[in-house]
Write a protein that holds these residues in place. Structure first.
Motif, PDB file in Angstrom:
ATOM      1  N   HIS A 105     -34.030  63.833   6.677  1.00  0.00           N
ATOM      2  CA  HIS A 105     -34.393  64.764   6.791  1.00  0.00           C
ATOM      3  C   HIS A 105     -33.194  64.696   8.881  1.00  0.00           C
ATOM      4  O   HIS A 105     -33.356  63.696   9.115  1.00  0.00           O
ATOM      5  CB  HIS A 105     -35.662  65.502   7.669  1.00  0.00           C
ATOM      6  CG  HIS A 105     -35.710  66.210   7.778  1.00  0.00           C
ATOM      7  ND1 HIS A 105     -35.760  67.493   8.997  1.00  0.00           N
ATOM      8  CD2 HIS A 105     -36.794  67.863   7.115  1.00  0.00           C
ATOM      9  CE1 HIS A 105     -35.283  68.389   9.409  1.00  0.00           C
ATOM     10  NE2 HIS A 105     -36.100  68.848   8.526  1.00  0.00           N
ATOM     11  N   ALA A 106     -32.475  65.738   8.685  1.00  0.00           N
ATOM     12  CA  ALA A 106     -31.746  66.143  10.023  1.00  0.00           C
ATOM     13  C   ALA A 106     -32.349  65.846  11.221  1.00  0.00           C
ATOM     14  O   ALA A 106     -32.038  65.566  12.290  1.00  0.00           O
ATOM     15  CB  ALA A 106     -30.895  66.889  10.104  1.00  0.00           C
ATOM     16  N   ASP A 107     -33.854  65.883  11.849  1.00  0.00           N
ATOM     17  CA  ASP A 107     -34.181  66.180  12.816  1.00  0.00           C
ATOM     18  C   ASP A 107     -34.893  64.301  13.183  1.00  0.00           C
ATOM     19  O   ASP A 107     -35.430  64.481  13.956  1.00  0.00           O
ATOM     20  CB  ASP A 107     -35.772  67.265  12.307  1.00  0.00           C
ATOM     21  CG  ASP A 107     -35.239  68.437  12.781  1.00  0.00           C
ATOM     22  OD1 ASP A 107     -34.534  68.520  13.124  1.00  0.00           O
ATOM     23  OD2 ASP A 107     -36.433  69.511  12.373  1.00  0.00           O
ATOM     24  N   ASP A 108     -34.937  64.008  12.092  1.00  0.00           N
ATOM     25  CA  ASP A 108     -34.784  62.076  11.649  1.00  0.00           C
ATOM     26  C   ASP A 108     -34.502  61.238  11.749  1.00  0.00           C
ATOM     27  O   ASP A 108     -34.743  59.708  12.008  1.00  0.00           O
ATOM     28  CB  ASP A 108     -36.330  62.127  10.404  1.00  0.00           C
ATOM     29  CG  ASP A 108     -37.124  63.100  10.004  1.00  0.00           C
ATOM     30  OD1 ASP A 108     -38.332  63.637  10.989  1.00  0.00           O
ATOM     31  OD2 ASP A 108     -38.316  63.367   9.385  1.00  0.00           O
ATOM     32  N   ARG A 109     -33.136  61.800  11.888  1.00  0.00           N
ATOM     33  CA  ARG A 109     -31.978  60.575  11.423  1.00  0.00           C
ATOM     34  C   ARG A 109     -31.941  59.645  12.870  1.00  0.00           C
ATOM     35  O   ARG A 109     -31.059  58.470  13.125  1.00  0.00           O
ATOM     36  CB  ARG A 109     -30.620  61.324  11.185  1.00  0.00           C
ATOM     37  CG  ARG A 109     -30.279  62.077  10.010  1.00  0.00           C
ATOM     38  CD  ARG A 109     -29.331  62.443   9.987  1.00  0.00           C
ATOM     39  NE  ARG A 109     -29.353  63.298   8.113  1.00  0.00           N
ATOM     40  CZ  ARG A 109     -28.505  64.118   8.114  1.00  0.00           C
ATOM     41  NH1 ARG A 109     -27.760  64.913   8.611  1.00  0.00           N
ATOM     42  NH2 ARG A 109     -29.054  65.013   6.728  1.00  0.00           N
ATOM     43  N   ALA A 110     -32.302  60.633  13.947  1.00  0.00           N
ATOM     44  CA  ALA A 110     -32.386  59.528  14.995  1.00  0.00           C
ATOM     45  C   ALA A 110     -32.925  58.855  15.667  1.00  0.00           C
ATOM     46  O   ALA A 110     -32.681  57.997  15.799  1.00  0.00           O
ATOM     47  CB  ALA A 110     -32.086  61.229  16.419  1.00  0.00           C
ATOM     48  N   MET A 111     -34.544  59.077  15.069  1.00  0.00           N
ATOM     49  CA  MET A 111     -35.186  58.644  14.973  1.00  0.00           C
ATOM     50  C   MET A 111     -35.152  57.082  14.378  1.00  0.00           C
ATOM     51  O   MET A 111     -35.253  55.953  14.140  1.00  0.00           O
ATOM     52  CB  MET A 111     -36.594  59.041  14.946  1.00  0.00           C
ATOM     53  CG  MET A 111     -37.928  57.681  14.620  1.00  0.00           C
ATOM     54  SD  MET A 111     -39.439  59.353  14.732  1.00  0.00           S
ATOM     55  CE  MET A 111     -39.452  60.287  12.438  1.00  0.00           C
ATOM     56  N   LEU A 112     -34.176  57.261  13.429  1.00  0.00           N
ATOM     57  CA  LEU A 112     -34.434  56.279  12.187  1.00  0.00           C
ATOM     58  C   LEU A 112     -33.489  54.883  13.627  1.00  0.00           C
ATOM     59  O   LEU A 112     -33.723  53.370  12.725  1.00  0.00           O
ATOM     60  CB  LEU A 112     -33.557  56.718  11.120  1.00  0.00           C
ATOM     61  CG  LEU A 112     -33.174  55.466   9.890  1.00  0.00           C
ATOM     62  CD1 LEU A 112     -33.884  55.067   9.393  1.00  0.00           C
ATOM     63  CD2 LEU A 112     -31.789  56.463   8.927  1.00  0.00           C
ATOM     64  N   TRP A 113     -32.541  55.526  13.196  1.00  0.00           N
ATOM     65  CA  TRP A 113     -31.246  54.655  13.863  1.00  0.00           C
ATOM     66  C   TRP A 113     -32.083  54.240  15.657  1.00  0.00           C
ATOM     67  O   TRP A 113     -31.626  53.176  15.985  1.00  0.00           O
ATOM     68  CB  TRP A 113     -30.491  55.219  14.662  1.00  0.00           C
ATOM     69  CG  TRP A 113     -29.198  55.403  12.838  1.00  0.00           C
ATOM     70  CD1 TRP A 113     -29.270  56.534  12.263  1.00  0.00           C
ATOM     71  CD2 TRP A 113     -28.894  54.408  12.195  1.00  0.00           C
ATOM     72  NE1 TRP A 113     -28.699  56.263  10.741  1.00  0.00           N
ATOM     73  CE2 TRP A 113     -29.027  55.392  10.556  1.00  0.00           C
ATOM     74  CE3 TRP A 113     -28.737  52.907  12.445  1.00  0.00           C
ATOM     75  CZ2 TRP A 113     -27.738  54.437   9.603  1.00  0.00           C
ATOM     76  CZ3 TRP A 113     -27.717  52.100  10.904  1.00  0.00           C
ATOM     77  CH2 TRP A 113     -27.254  53.034  10.042  1.00  0.00           C
ATOM     78  N   ASP A 114     -33.014  54.665  15.736  1.00  0.00           N
ATOM     79  CA  ASP A 114     -33.295  53.993  17.596  1.00  0.00           C
ATOM     80  C   ASP A 114     -34.231  52.805  16.813  1.00  0.00           C
ATOM     81  O   ASP A 114     -34.460  51.939  17.540  1.00  0.00           O
ATOM     82  CB  ASP A 114     -34.503  55.399  17.727  1.00  0.00           C
ATOM     83  CG  ASP A 114     -33.398  56.326  19.131  1.00  0.00           C
ATOM     84  OD1 ASP A 114     -32.290  55.978  18.987  1.00  0.00           O
ATOM     85  OD2 ASP A 114     -34.101  57.644  19.506  1.00  0.00           O
ATOM     86  N   ALA A 115     -34.682  52.996  15.985  1.00  0.00           N
ATOM     87  CA  ALA A 115     -35.433  52.152  15.182  1.00  0.00           C
ATOM     88  C   ALA A 115     -35.025  50.613  14.621  1.00  0.00           C
ATOM     89  O   ALA A 115     -35.182  49.686  15.056  1.00  0.00           O
ATOM     90  CB  ALA A 115     -36.668  52.783  14.088  1.00  0.00           C
ATOM     91  N   VAL A 116     -33.050  50.973  13.984  1.00  0.00           N
ATOM     92  CA  VAL A 116     -33.239  49.829  13.637  1.00  0.00           C
ATOM     93  C   VAL A 116     -32.466  49.261  14.945  1.00  0.00           C
ATOM     94  O   VAL A 116     -32.815  47.486  15.080  1.00  0.00           O
ATOM     95  CB  VAL A 116     -31.517  50.091  12.440  1.00  0.00           C
ATOM     96  CG1 VAL A 116     -30.853  49.955  12.981  1.00  0.00           C
ATOM     97  CG2 VAL A 116     -32.146  50.931  11.736  1.00  0.00           C
ATOM     98  N   THR A 117     -32.012  50.158  15.533  1.00  0.00           N
ATOM     99  CA  THR A 117     -31.464  49.558  17.200  1.00  0.00           C
ATOM    100  C   THR A 117     -32.445  48.398  17.961  1.00  0.00           C
ATOM    101  O   THR A 117     -32.408  47.306  18.434  1.00  0.00           O
ATOM    102  CB  THR A 117     -31.389  50.175  18.013  1.00  0.00           C
ATOM    103  OG1 THR A 117     -29.689  51.381  17.309  1.00  0.00           O
ATOM    104  CG2 THR A 117     -30.281  50.017  19.696  1.00  0.00           C
TER     105      THR A 117
END
Length: 222
Positions: free
Chosen positions: A126-138
């Motif tokens: 979901h577009a609203d969750d993409r930043a959260m996904l990559w923040d978690a990866v980082t």
């Protein structure tokens, strides 16, 4: 614990006259045991062997990493047998994400094992969750902590599905972060229950405020 293996390897080498290698534990001056990769070659004089030369390289960290990887892999394979749990493996170097059949289904794809790109993975979220996904990866890569994130994806028939991805960063042979492997679980039911509880709590608080306002008004009129 390694003495029997070492003795058997040494006896076989003496009989054959051939070099051999063995991974065993050796104790250092402090008394701590370290894994070593040993290579033993015969010292020859003419047709005979006058001795043996052994070199040993400390591979304790490598063995520990391999044991940790094996334990993680076994845990993933065991958990994978549970219904509704998918496996994934993201290669940081190539950007390729490998999904098991169930992992693909949970991401809204056909239920068959596949490999997709990082950009395709992002597009599934979901577009609203993409930043959260990559923040978690980082965060997982930079802090060396377990990877965990809850995101929304589009499931079958356009419905929204909540998934939780849990993973662990694995190092390559040079000790650099190379992959993240993990599990994907469907947590839609849990998220709906949490939302229902939140709405119920909000409704109860509104009712309580309305009651307080009514009593205050009645008290003022009396």
């Amino acid at each position: 614990k390694d003495r029997a293996r070492a003795a058997a390897a040494r006896s076989a080498a003496v009989r054959s006259g051939q070099p051999y290698d063995l991974t065993i534990r050796l104790r250092d001056a402090s008394g701590r045991w370290h894994w070593h990769q040993t290579d033993v070659v015969p010292i020859r004089e003419g047709a005979g062997i006058t001795g043996w030369l052994m070199t040993a390289a400390d591979v304790d960290e490598v063995v520990a990493d391999n044991q940790a990887l094996e334990a993680t892999t076994n845990l993933l394979l065991l958990t994978h047998k549970a219904a509704g749990v998918g496996l994934w493996d993201w290669n940081m170097r190539t950007g390729a994400l490998s999904l098991s059949a169930e992992g693909a289904r949970l991401h809204g794809l056909s239920a068959q094992a596949c490999i997709i790109t990082s950009s395709a993975w992002t597009a599934l979220v979901h577009a609203d969750d993409r930043a959260m996904l990559w923040d978690a990866v980082t965060k997982a890569v930079t802090t060396r902590t377990p990877f965990s994130v809850d995101v929304r994806v589009t499931a079958e028939h356009g419905a929204i599905r909540w998934i939780q991805s849990l993973g662990r960063v694995l190092d390559d042979a040079n000790g650099l972060s190379g992959r993240i492997v993990g599990l994907t679980l469907d947590i839609t039911a849990r998220k709906r229950a949490e939302q229902a509880l939140s709405h119920a709590k909000e409704g109860a608080e509104q009712a309580s405020r309305a009651k307080s306002d009514f009593l205050a008004m009645m008290s003022h009129e009396i």
